[in-house]
Design an enzyme around this catalytic site. Structure first.
Site, PDB file in Angstrom:
ATOM      1  N   VAL A  15       0.936  -1.523   0.026  1.00 30.98           N
ATOM      2  CA  VAL A  15      -0.147   0.115  -0.547  1.00 30.98           C
ATOM      3  C   VAL A  15       0.933   1.265  -0.060  1.00 30.98           C
ATOM      4  O   VAL A  15       0.475   2.366  -1.034  1.00 30.98           O
ATOM      5  CB  VAL A  15      -0.721   0.080   1.479  1.00 30.98           C
ATOM      6  CG1 VAL A  15      -1.901   1.687   1.468  1.00 30.98           C
ATOM      7  CG2 VAL A  15      -1.978  -1.513   1.105  1.00 30.98           C
ATOM      8  N   ALA A  44       9.343   6.324   6.279  1.00 34.02           N
ATOM      9  CA  ALA A  44       9.698   5.477   7.421  1.00 34.02           C
ATOM     10  C   ALA A  44       9.757   4.098   7.666  1.00 34.02           C
ATOM     11  O   ALA A  44       8.369   3.110   6.508  1.00 34.02           O
ATOM     12  CB  ALA A  44       8.758   5.237   8.369  1.00 34.02           C
ATOM     13  N   ARG A  46      11.150  -0.213   6.927  1.00 36.82           N
ATOM     14  CA  ARG A  46      12.364  -1.067   8.187  1.00 36.82           C
ATOM     15  C   ARG A  46      13.606  -0.999   8.006  1.00 36.82           C
ATOM     16  O   ARG A  46      14.371  -1.471   8.551  1.00 36.82           O
ATOM     17  CB  ARG A  46      12.243  -2.747   7.956  1.00 36.82           C
ATOM     18  CG  ARG A  46      10.956  -3.383   8.698  1.00 36.82           C
ATOM     19  CD  ARG A  46      10.400  -4.111   9.157  1.00 36.82           C
ATOM     20  NE  ARG A  46       9.138  -4.782   9.209  1.00 36.82           N
ATOM     21  CZ  ARG A  46       8.685  -4.994  11.070  1.00 36.82           C
ATOM     22  NH1 ARG A  46       9.155  -4.541  11.572  1.00 36.82           N
ATOM     23  NH2 ARG A  46       7.148  -5.079  10.752  1.00 36.82           N
ATOM     24  N   GLY A 135     -11.918  -0.993   0.620  1.00 37.33           N
ATOM     25  CA  GLY A 135     -10.275  -0.582  -0.025  1.00 37.33           C
ATOM     26  C   GLY A 135     -10.973   0.384  -0.776  1.00 37.33           C
ATOM     27  O   GLY A 135     -11.256   1.367  -0.528  1.00 37.33           O
ATOM     28  N   ASP A 202     -11.386 -10.799  10.036  1.00 34.76           N
ATOM     29  CA  ASP A 202     -11.168  -9.477   9.306  1.00 34.76           C
ATOM     30  C   ASP A 202     -12.742  -8.310   8.723  1.00 34.76           C
ATOM     31  O   ASP A 202     -12.579  -6.818   8.891  1.00 34.76           O
ATOM     32  CB  ASP A 202     -10.134  -9.227   8.041  1.00 34.76           C
ATOM     33  CG  ASP A 202      -9.871  -8.757   6.970  1.00 34.76           C
ATOM     34  OD1 ASP A 202      -8.556  -7.787   7.314  1.00 34.76           O
ATOM     35  OD2 ASP A 202     -10.667  -8.113   6.201  1.00 34.76           O
ATOM     36  N   LYS A 206     -14.249  -4.471  10.089  1.00 35.62           N
ATOM     37  CA  LYS A 206     -14.715  -4.026   9.111  1.00 35.62           C
ATOM     38  C   LYS A 206     -15.508  -3.393  10.016  1.00 35.62           C
ATOM     39  O   LYS A 206     -16.090  -1.866   9.772  1.00 35.62           O
ATOM     40  CB  LYS A 206     -14.437  -3.745   7.306  1.00 35.62           C
ATOM     41  CG  LYS A 206     -12.880  -4.312   7.833  1.00 35.62           C
ATOM     42  CD  LYS A 206     -13.011  -5.006   6.269  1.00 35.62           C
ATOM     43  CE  LYS A 206     -11.729  -4.983   5.797  1.00 35.62           C
ATOM     44  NZ  LYS A 206     -11.533  -6.364   4.475  1.00 35.62           N
TER      45      LYS A 206
HETATM   46  N1  HSE Z   1      -7.670  -9.742   3.092  1.00 36.83           N
HETATM   47  C1  HSE Z   1      -8.811  -8.497   3.766  1.00 36.83           C
HETATM   48  C2  HSE Z   1      -9.352  -9.119   2.636  1.00 36.83           C
HETATM   49  C3  HSE Z   1      -7.808  -7.448   2.946  1.00 36.83           C
HETATM   50  O1  HSE Z   1      -9.465  -9.906   1.911  1.00 36.83           O
HETATM   51  O2  HSE Z   1     -10.855  -8.435   1.842  1.00 36.83           O
HETATM   52  C4  HSE Z   1      -8.162  -6.577   3.081  1.00 36.83           C
HETATM   53  O3  HSE Z   1      -8.853  -5.907   4.111  1.00 36.83           O
END
Ligand code: HSE
Length: 436
Positions: A15, A44, A46, A135, A202, A206
């Site tokens: 990203v 910044a 690593r 996204g 995930d 959201k």
């Molecule tokens: N891993 C997430 C997805 C993507 O499969 O939707 C980013 O949030």
């Protein structure tokens, strides 16, 4: 033209690299549209030496994100490191230094949104997070701005592309869960640790962000219901299909009744949806979010929920808004808390229709025993499907579609049905949504 607005980019992964590239490529367009020039002043990473070798400007690279916070020429900090403690530390330090923050960090916002926005309010400095949900789909800005005049009745979202890809391949390609997951990983869709994609978390992060924004308070993690897609079988997909449904992992957010003071439900789980509903045709890695507002009615957002370019587009939009916010003080710092709505509804009292799949012995009286338990618990059956078996006494599938019942009613029923000697495997229960 004023002095350029200085950006500190924390993270140069997929990203971060996309944001850097598109900020350069579309710099003139952004300057024309915003009346401001945007310039990356520090990055910044690593390993600065490696990134310099890849062609990123060595003079901008630093190993220490504190250099971004301490640099007086940096006014906006873009956090795309995607870490936990370190990202939180950076965001709080940036806000204390009165630097606007842009972040794509969904897990961090879901779990620490309250703390982050307390700091944003104390420092009168904004935090924008369009890339954290969906996204490239501009759902955050739409909830904050375009739908500002609506009470949000409900949000139904396909907000994890990986699980949607897996379910699509299980449905259209007749793959098993494991085969479809392997395909998603090979195609690079799954997170490095795919467990968050398939266990629902995930999508839950959201959903928590969307619900918090829609209802004005940060939804506590322990008050949502989350179930992933790991237990889904090809048989469930097939039965759902024959009954006229598709199975999708949905984030479901509802206020009931649809008014001020109402309780909020936030759930993520596999869901049978009618195959002619628009969300049923959202396939592969695509995301879609259906929002119902009391004034606007239904609005649908569709697009790519992940990937370098869509996510960069969302971050660019946040950078543009942050640049504008720097020019003029404003009330909206990315999240406006209020107390118009109540609390979260306990999952036990949440209502739904259900698909119930049992594996039972094929002998007389079995359906009567099961129907008896459901009847005693005041749970109605809307239809029954039992594929014909060749041999009496063999194990067969028995699928029941259940009228609206509460989670606790169904939990009781499933426990009692599971204890029957004619029931040969743990019952499988999937919620059904008709979007009424
Ligand atoms: N891993 C997430 C997805 C993507 O499969 O939707 C980013 O949030």
């Amino acid at each position: 033209m004023q002095h350029p607005i200085g950006i500190g980019l924390a993270g140069l992964g997929n990203v971060g690299a996309g944001v850097f590239k598109h900020l350069q490529n579309n710099r003139t367009l952004l300057r024309e549209r915003l009346g401001l020039d945007l310039e990356v002043r520090r990055i910044a990473v690593r390993n600065p030496a490696n990134r310099a070798e890849e062609g990123f400007p060595a003079a901008l690279l630093t190993e220490n994100w504190r250099d971004l916070v301490d640099d007086p020429s940096v006014q906006i900090i873009v956090e795309v490191m995607g870490r936990k403690e370190e990202s939180l530390e950076l965001i709080l330090a940036a806000l204390d230094a009165k630097k606007a923050v842009v972040t794509a960090n969904k897990a961090l916002l879901a779990e620490h949104g309250g703390q982050i926005f307390e700091s944003a309010t104390r420092n009168q400095t904004p935090v924008f997070y369009e890339a954290a949900v969906g996204g490239g789909i501009p759902i955050i800005k739409c909830l904050r701005e375009a739908l500002v005049g609506n009470h949000i009745d409900s949000i139904h979202g396909i907000i994890n592309g990986t699980s949607n890809y897996i379910l699509t391949r299980m449905t259209d390609g007749d793959l098993s869960f494991q085969e479809a997951l392997a395909e998603a990983q090979a195609a690079g869709y799954a997170e490095p640790d795919p467990s968050f994609d398939v266990n629902g978390w995930d999508a839950a992060h959201k959903a928590m962000i969307l619900a918090s924004l829609a209802y004005g308070f940060w939804i506590p993690k322990d008050q949502i219901f989350v179930e992933g897609i790991e237990q889904l079988t090809a048989a469930d997909i097939r039965f759902a299909k024959s009954l006229g449904y598709k199975i999708k992992l949905l984030g479901i957010i509802k206020a009931s009744p649809h008014s001020e003071g109402s309780e909020i439900e936030v759930r993520v789980h596999p869901t049978l949806i009618p195959r002619d509903h628009v969300l049923a045709s959202v396939n592969g890695v695509f995301n879609a979010i259906a929002v119902h507002g009391d004034v606007v009615g239904e609005v649908l957002f569709y697009g790519r929920g992940a990937g370098q370019n869509p996510t960069s587009s969302a971050v660019l939009s946040d950078i543009a808004e942050a640049a504008d916010a720097i020019q003029r003080p404003r009330r909206d710092l990315g999240f406006i808390p209020h107390s118009l709505y109540g609390s979260c509804k306990p999952i036990e009292s949440s209502l739904s229709e259900y698909y119930l799949r049992l594996t039972v012995e094929d002998r007389p009286g079995v359906i009567a025993q099961i129907a008896g338990i459901l009847g005693e618990l005041q749970i109605g059956i809307s239809s029954i499907l039992q594929p014909e078996s060749d041999e009496e006494g063999a194990n067969v599938a028995l699928v029941m579609m259940i009228h609206t019942a509460s989670n606790s009613q169904m939990r009781n029923a499933v426990e009692r049905i599971d204890a029957l000697s004619c029931v040969k495997r743990p019952p499988r229960m999937i919620r059904v949504e008709h979007f009424s």
